[in-house]
Design a protein around this motif. Structure first.
Motif, PDB file in Angstrom:
ATOM      1  N   GLU A  57       0.842  -1.205   0.000  1.00  0.00           N
ATOM      2  CA  GLU A  57       0.000   0.000   0.000  1.00  0.00           C
ATOM      3  C   GLU A  57       0.875   1.251   0.000  1.00  0.00           C
ATOM      4  O   GLU A  57       1.847   1.343   0.740  1.00  0.00           O
ATOM      5  N   VAL A  58       0.516   2.222  -0.828  1.00  0.00           N
ATOM      6  CA  VAL A  58       1.232   3.490  -0.881  1.00  0.00           C
ATOM      7  C   VAL A  58       0.653   4.439   0.162  1.00  0.00           C
ATOM      8  O   VAL A  58      -0.560   4.623   0.245  1.00  0.00           O
ATOM      9  N   ILE A  59       1.526   5.029   0.941  1.00  0.00           N
ATOM     10  CA  ILE A  59       1.132   6.075   1.886  1.00  0.00           C
ATOM     11  C   ILE A  59       1.626   7.386   1.294  1.00  0.00           C
ATOM     12  O   ILE A  59       2.827   7.579   1.086  1.00  0.00           O
ATOM     13  N   ALA A  60       0.696   8.284   0.996  1.00  0.00           N
ATOM     14  CA  ALA A  60       1.026   9.553   0.345  1.00  0.00           C
ATOM     15  C   ALA A  60       1.264  10.652   1.381  1.00  0.00           C
ATOM     16  O   ALA A  60       0.770  10.592   2.509  1.00  0.00           O
ATOM     17  N   TYR A  61       2.006  11.658   0.952  1.00  0.00           N
ATOM     18  CA  TYR A  61       2.223  12.840   1.779  1.00  0.00           C
ATOM     19  C   TYR A  61       0.930  13.640   1.827  1.00  0.00           C
ATOM     20  O   TYR A  61       0.316  13.917   0.795  1.00  0.00           O
ATOM     21  N   THR A  62       0.513  14.004   3.012  1.00  0.00           N
ATOM     22  CA  THR A  62      -0.677  14.843   3.179  1.00  0.00           C
ATOM     23  C   THR A  62      -0.249  16.090   3.951  1.00  0.00           C
ATOM     24  O   THR A  62      -0.126  16.070   5.162  1.00  0.00           O
ATOM     25  N   GLY A  63       0.005  17.118   3.225  1.00  0.00           N
ATOM     26  CA  GLY A  63       0.428  18.356   3.848  1.00  0.00           C
ATOM     27  C   GLY A  63      -0.199  19.539   3.156  1.00  0.00           C
ATOM     28  O   GLY A  63      -0.684  19.423   2.029  1.00  0.00           O
ATOM     29  N   ASP A  64      -0.186  20.664   3.827  1.00  0.00           N
ATOM     30  CA  ASP A  64      -0.820  21.861   3.277  1.00  0.00           C
ATOM     31  C   ASP A  64       0.158  22.745   2.502  1.00  0.00           C
ATOM     32  O   ASP A  64      -0.221  23.786   1.978  1.00  0.00           O
ATOM     33  N   CYS A  65       1.435  22.305   2.423  1.00  0.00           N
ATOM     34  CA  CYS A  65       2.405  23.071   1.648  1.00  0.00           C
ATOM     35  C   CYS A  65       3.476  22.136   1.102  1.00  0.00           C
ATOM     36  O   CYS A  65       3.645  21.019   1.586  1.00  0.00           O
ATOM     37  N   THR A  66       4.192  22.598   0.116  1.00  0.00           N
ATOM     38  CA  THR A  66       5.311  21.842  -0.441  1.00  0.00           C
ATOM     39  C   THR A  66       6.443  21.837   0.573  1.00  0.00           C
ATOM     40  O   THR A  66       6.752  22.863   1.178  1.00  0.00           O
ATOM     41  N   VAL A  67       7.040  20.661   0.777  1.00  0.00           N
ATOM     42  CA  VAL A  67       8.187  20.538   1.671  1.00  0.00           C
ATOM     43  C   VAL A  67       9.346  19.939   0.885  1.00  0.00           C
ATOM     44  O   VAL A  67       9.179  19.448  -0.234  1.00  0.00           O
TER      45      VAL A  67
END
Length: 101
Positions: A57-67
Motif C-alpha cells: 500500500e502506498v502512503i502519500a504525503y498529506t500536507g498543506d504546503c510543499t516541503v
C-alpha cells in the motif's frame, strides 16, 4: 572588506523529523517509497508517494504546503526513528552594510 552589498540567500528550515510508520508494537511497517528514495532537497507535494507498506500500500504525503525532505532513509538515523527530515524553503535577506572604520 569594508562594504557588503544587500543580498538574498535561499535556505531550508527544518520543520519536523518524520518517523517510519509503525504498528502498535513499535515495529516498522513501511519503507521509503522508491519514488522518494534519493530525492533529497526535491519538492514533495500533497499526494506524492511517501512510504510503501510491506503489504504494497502506498502512503502519500498529506500536507498543506510543499516541503523538501532531506536525510531520506539514512541508515545512521534509523535507530533514532527518523525516516527523513521535512524542511521548507525560505529566502533570507541581508541589508547593505558599510563599515565606518
Amino acid at each position: 572588506g569594508k562594504e557588503f552589498p544587500p543580498c538574498t540567500i535561499e535556505v531550508f528550515k527544518i520543520m519536523e523529523k518524520v518517523d517510519y510508520p509503525r504498528n502498535k508494537n513499535d515495529e516498522v511497517i513501511a519503507i521509503i517509497h522508491p519514488k522518494l528514495q534519493d530525492q533529497d532537497w526535491q519538492p514533495l507535494n500533497n499526494g506524492d508517494p511517501l512510504f510503501l507498506t510491506l503489504d504494497g500500500e502506498v502512503i502519500a504525503y498529506t500536507g498543506d504546503c510543499t516541503v523538501y525532505p532531506t536525510f531520506i532513509n539514512e541508515a545512521a538515523y534509523y535507530e533514532k526513528k527518523q525516516a527523513f527530515v521535512k524542511t521548507v524553503k525560505m529566502n533570507l535577506t541581508a541589508k547593505h552594510i558599510r563599515s565606518s572604520v
